[in-house]
Design a protein around this motif. Structure first.
Motif, PDB file in Angstrom:
ATOM      1  N   ILE A 216      23.485 -20.328  -5.922  1.00 60.06           N
ATOM      2  CA  ILE A 216      23.747 -21.777  -5.903  1.00 60.06           C
ATOM      3  C   ILE A 216      25.018 -22.091  -6.701  1.00 60.06           C
ATOM      4  CG2 ILE A 216      22.846 -24.054  -6.547  1.00 60.06           C
ATOM      5  CD1 ILE A 216      20.011 -22.838  -6.131  1.00 60.06           C
TER       6      ILE A 216
ATOM      7  N   ASN B 273      26.106 -27.193 -23.325  1.00 59.40           N
ATOM      8  CA  ASN B 273      25.322 -27.088 -22.089  1.00 59.40           C
ATOM      9  C   ASN B 273      26.122 -27.538 -20.872  1.00 59.40           C
ATOM     10  OD1 ASN B 273      22.406 -26.148 -22.444  1.00 59.40           O
ATOM     11  ND2 ASN B 273      22.744 -27.448 -24.221  1.00 59.40           N
TER      12      ASN B 273
ATOM     13  N   MET C 295      17.678 -27.442   0.820  1.00 64.22           N
ATOM     14  CA  MET C 295      18.258 -28.266  -0.256  1.00 64.22           C
ATOM     15  C   MET C 295      17.210 -28.607  -1.319  1.00 64.22           C
ATOM     16  SD  MET C 295      21.367 -29.172  -0.730  1.00 64.22           S
ATOM     17  CE  MET C 295      21.964 -29.797  -2.266  1.00 64.22           C
TER      18      MET C 295
ATOM     19  N   LEU D 119      15.591 -25.622  -8.292  1.00 59.14           N
ATOM     20  CA  LEU D 119      16.157 -24.572  -9.154  1.00 59.14           C
ATOM     21  C   LEU D 119      17.139 -25.146 -10.164  1.00 59.14           C
ATOM     22  CD1 LEU D 119      16.707 -21.652  -6.619  1.00 59.14           C
ATOM     23  CD2 LEU D 119      15.238 -21.580  -8.633  1.00 59.14           C
ATOM     24  N   LEU D 120      17.958 -26.082  -9.705  1.00 59.16           N
ATOM     25  CA  LEU D 120      18.945 -26.682 -10.615  1.00 59.16           C
ATOM     26  C   LEU D 120      18.260 -27.512 -11.707  1.00 59.16           C
ATOM     27  CD1 LEU D 120      21.838 -27.769  -8.194  1.00 59.16           C
ATOM     28  CD2 LEU D 120      21.805 -25.822  -9.740  1.00 59.16           C
ATOM     29  N   ALA D 121      17.192 -28.191 -11.313  1.00 53.49           N
ATOM     30  CA  ALA D 121      16.463 -29.013 -12.296  1.00 53.49           C
ATOM     31  C   ALA D 121      15.730 -28.152 -13.321  1.00 53.49           C
ATOM     32  CB  ALA D 121      15.492 -29.928 -11.572  1.00 53.49           C
ATOM     33  N   GLN D 122      15.470 -26.896 -12.940  1.00 51.25           N
ATOM     34  CA  GLN D 122      14.735 -25.995 -13.848  1.00 51.25           C
ATOM     35  C   GLN D 122      15.623 -25.341 -14.910  1.00 51.25           C
ATOM     36  OE1 GLN D 122      12.648 -23.184 -11.421  1.00 51.25           O
ATOM     37  NE2 GLN D 122      10.948 -24.580 -11.000  1.00 51.25           N
ATOM     38  N   ILE D 123      16.923 -25.564 -14.795  1.00 52.07           N
ATOM     39  CA  ILE D 123      17.834 -24.959 -15.784  1.00 52.07           C
ATOM     40  C   ILE D 123      17.569 -25.608 -17.143  1.00 52.07           C
ATOM     41  CG2 ILE D 123      20.266 -24.710 -16.487  1.00 52.07           C
ATOM     42  CD1 ILE D 123      20.940 -24.550 -13.481  1.00 52.07           C
ATOM     43  N   GLN D 124      17.280 -24.749 -18.119  1.00 53.20           N
ATOM     44  CA  GLN D 124      16.910 -25.275 -19.443  1.00 53.20           C
ATOM     45  C   GLN D 124      18.125 -25.506 -20.326  1.00 53.20           C
ATOM     46  OE1 GLN D 124      14.310 -22.138 -20.538  1.00 53.20           O
ATOM     47  NE2 GLN D 124      12.529 -23.049 -19.523  1.00 53.20           N
ATOM     48  N   LYS D 125      17.926 -26.450 -21.255  1.00 52.13           N
ATOM     49  CA  LYS D 125      18.987 -26.716 -22.237  1.00 52.13           C
ATOM     50  C   LYS D 125      18.890 -25.657 -23.336  1.00 52.13           C
ATOM     51  CE  LYS D 125      20.675 -30.524 -20.473  1.00 52.13           C
ATOM     52  NZ  LYS D 125      20.789 -29.960 -19.129  1.00 52.13           N
ATOM     53  N   VAL D 126      20.027 -25.139 -23.744  1.00 50.84           N
ATOM     54  CA  VAL D 126      20.033 -24.123 -24.791  1.00 50.84           C
ATOM     55  C   VAL D 126      20.820 -24.613 -26.005  1.00 50.84           C
ATOM     56  CG1 VAL D 126      19.690 -22.068 -23.379  1.00 50.84           C
ATOM     57  CG2 VAL D 126      21.967 -23.022 -23.595  1.00 50.84           C
TER      58      VAL D 126
ATOM     59  N   LYS E  65      22.471 -33.339 -10.610  1.00 45.50           N
ATOM     60  CA  LYS E  65      21.360 -32.409 -10.358  1.00 45.50           C
ATOM     61  C   LYS E  65      20.970 -31.542 -11.548  1.00 45.50           C
ATOM     62  CE  LYS E  65      20.972 -33.882  -6.243  1.00 45.50           C
ATOM     63  NZ  LYS E  65      19.931 -34.877  -6.040  1.00 45.50           N
ATOM     64  N   ILE E  66      21.936 -31.238 -12.433  1.00 49.20           N
ATOM     65  CA  ILE E  66      21.585 -30.382 -13.578  1.00 49.20           C
ATOM     66  C   ILE E  66      21.430 -31.220 -14.843  1.00 49.20           C
ATOM     67  CG2 ILE E  66      22.148 -28.298 -14.880  1.00 49.20           C
ATOM     68  CD1 ILE E  66      23.963 -27.447 -12.539  1.00 49.20           C
TER      69      ILE E  66
ATOM     70  N   GLN F 299      20.967 -34.333 -14.893  1.00 44.99           N
ATOM     71  CA  GLN F 299      20.031 -35.423 -14.546  1.00 44.99           C
ATOM     72  C   GLN F 299      20.530 -36.800 -14.994  1.00 44.99           C
ATOM     73  OE1 GLN F 299      17.351 -34.520 -12.734  1.00 44.99           O
ATOM     74  NE2 GLN F 299      17.550 -32.336 -13.025  1.00 44.99           N
TER      75      GLN F 299
ATOM     76  N   THR G 104      19.687 -18.745  -8.426  1.00 49.12           N
ATOM     77  CA  THR G 104      20.527 -19.729  -9.112  1.00 49.12           C
ATOM     78  C   THR G 104      21.993 -19.291  -9.099  1.00 49.12           C
ATOM     79  OG1 THR G 104      18.633 -20.090 -10.548  1.00 49.12           O
ATOM     80  CG2 THR G 104      20.668 -21.164 -11.189  1.00 49.12           C
TER      81      THR G 104
ATOM     82  N   GLY H 158      20.417 -20.583 -19.816  1.00 44.96           N
ATOM     83  CA  GLY H 158      19.424 -21.608 -19.464  1.00 44.96           C
ATOM     84  C   GLY H 158      18.654 -21.295 -18.197  1.00 44.96           C
ATOM     85  N   VAL H 159      19.078 -20.239 -17.492  1.00 46.43           N
ATOM     86  CA  VAL H 159      18.417 -19.883 -16.232  1.00 46.43           C
ATOM     87  C   VAL H 159      17.317 -18.862 -16.491  1.00 46.43           C
ATOM     88  CG1 VAL H 159      18.776 -18.838 -13.942  1.00 46.43           C
ATOM     89  CG2 VAL H 159      20.502 -20.356 -14.903  1.00 46.43           C
TER      90      VAL H 159
ATOM     91  N   GLN I 103      14.805 -26.701  -2.378  1.00 45.89           N
ATOM     92  CA  GLN I 103      14.677 -25.553  -3.280  1.00 45.89           C
ATOM     93  C   GLN I 103      15.860 -25.508  -4.251  1.00 45.89           C
ATOM     94  OE1 GLN I 103      15.073 -21.688  -1.607  1.00 45.89           O
ATOM     95  NE2 GLN I 103      14.209 -20.703  -3.411  1.00 45.89           N
ATOM     96  N   THR I 104      17.033 -25.829  -3.735  1.00 44.50           N
ATOM     97  CA  THR I 104      18.239 -25.850  -4.577  1.00 44.50           C
ATOM     98  C   THR I 104      18.070 -26.870  -5.697  1.00 44.50           C
ATOM     99  OG1 THR I 104      19.531 -25.308  -2.638  1.00 44.50           O
ATOM    100  CG2 THR I 104      20.749 -26.165  -4.507  1.00 44.50           C
ATOM    101  N   ASN I 105      17.633 -28.072  -5.314  1.00 38.91           N
ATOM    102  CA  ASN I 105      17.423 -29.135  -6.315  1.00 38.91           C
ATOM    103  C   ASN I 105      16.417 -28.703  -7.378  1.00 38.91           C
ATOM    104  OD1 ASN I 105      19.206 -30.805  -5.069  1.00 38.91           O
ATOM    105  ND2 ASN I 105      17.648 -31.998  -3.985  1.00 38.91           N
TER     106      ASN I 105
END
Lengths: 165, 85
Positions: free
Chosen positions: A106, A8, B1, B7-14, A125-126, A128, A103, A94-95, B3-5
């Motif tokens: 970004i 990841n 910024m 979107l980045l926080a919404q990236i899922q772990k795969v 930010k990603i 966390q 994204t 993951g997006v 919205q950027t934060n």
């Protein structure tokens, strides 16, 4: 397990499944070869994160070098049938589909940041991670991490604004 | 910024493909092949050094001999003897 963490994190750097898998392989082979050098006063996860970051950045540099070399050779051998190293496709699993375009923009801006700023923004930010964890991984003090993140955010805002305009 | 934060926080772990793990295990199981062993590297370096030294010695000797021959032919060889016996 660590394999998913490594994969990841590599994905956040390259945003491409094949490249992230390649980096993951490299990281684990490297871990296997240099396990004896691991100092037990540091946390294993921090050490693995550090290796992953270095491998990802090295991989990106290697790919850029190959791309540059490919461009030069294509100037001399225009009829060559060899596949060209084109810009890597954005393929981040993951997006979410509906966020893909936004994204991607970004990530384009993140990729334009300097290595340290890029790492700081990815980890905070990603991934966390807390500033303390980032400081340990990047071997910096918390103040330096704070300023790195602030600079990364400012540059990110500039890049995004330039892309919109 | 903001919205950027978000979107980045919404990236899922795969999850990584299981084939990657198999490939890692295969890579680790392979013995590391060094292009040249250290003994061979040292041996080649030593032979090269000897060869180069012999060449330099031969060239130097040849030049000196030719130089002497020219001087001898032209009767210019310096000699400290005042009288020929």
């Amino acid at each position: 397990m660590y394999k998913n963490k490594v994969y990841n994190l590599a994905l956040q750097y390259v945003q491409n499944i094949e490249d992230a898998e390649e980096i993951t392989q490299d990281v684990f082979v490297n871990i296997h070869l240099s396990l004896a050098q691991f100092k037990h006063n540091a946390e294993l996860s921090t050490w693995i994160y550090k290796i992953t970051i270095n491998k990802s950045l090295d991989y990106i540099k290697m790919k850029k070098r190959k791309k540059r070399f490919g461009l030069i050779t294509s100037l001399f051998h225009q009829e060559s049938n060899e596949p060209r190293m084109d810009v890597t496709e954005f393929n981040h699993p993951g997006v979410q589909m509906e966020n893909k375009e936004a994204t991607k923009k970004i990530f384009n801006a993140i990729n334009a940041l300097r290595d340290k700023q890029r790492t700081a923004i990815i980890l905070s930010k990603i991934e966390q991670k807390s500033q303390k964890e980032i400081a340990e991984i990047m071997q910096l003090n918390i103040g330096a991490v704070e300023s790195l993140i602030a600079r990364a955010k400012a540059n990110l805002a500039i890049f995004l604004q330039q892309n919109e305009g | 910024m903001e919205q950027t934060n978000t979107l980045l926080a919404q990236i899922q772990k795969v999850e990584v493909s299981p084939f990657v793990w198999t490939r890692i295990q295969q890579k680790i199981a392979q013995p590391i092949q060094e292009p040249f062993s250290k003994t061979w590297t040292y041996a080649i370096a030593a032979s090269m050094l000897i060869l180069i030294s012999l060449n330099i010695f031969a060239i130097e000797k040849d030049t000196q001999q030719r130089h002497n021959q020219i001087l001898k032919n032209m009767n210019l060889m310096t000699d400290n003897n005042l009288y020929h016996e």
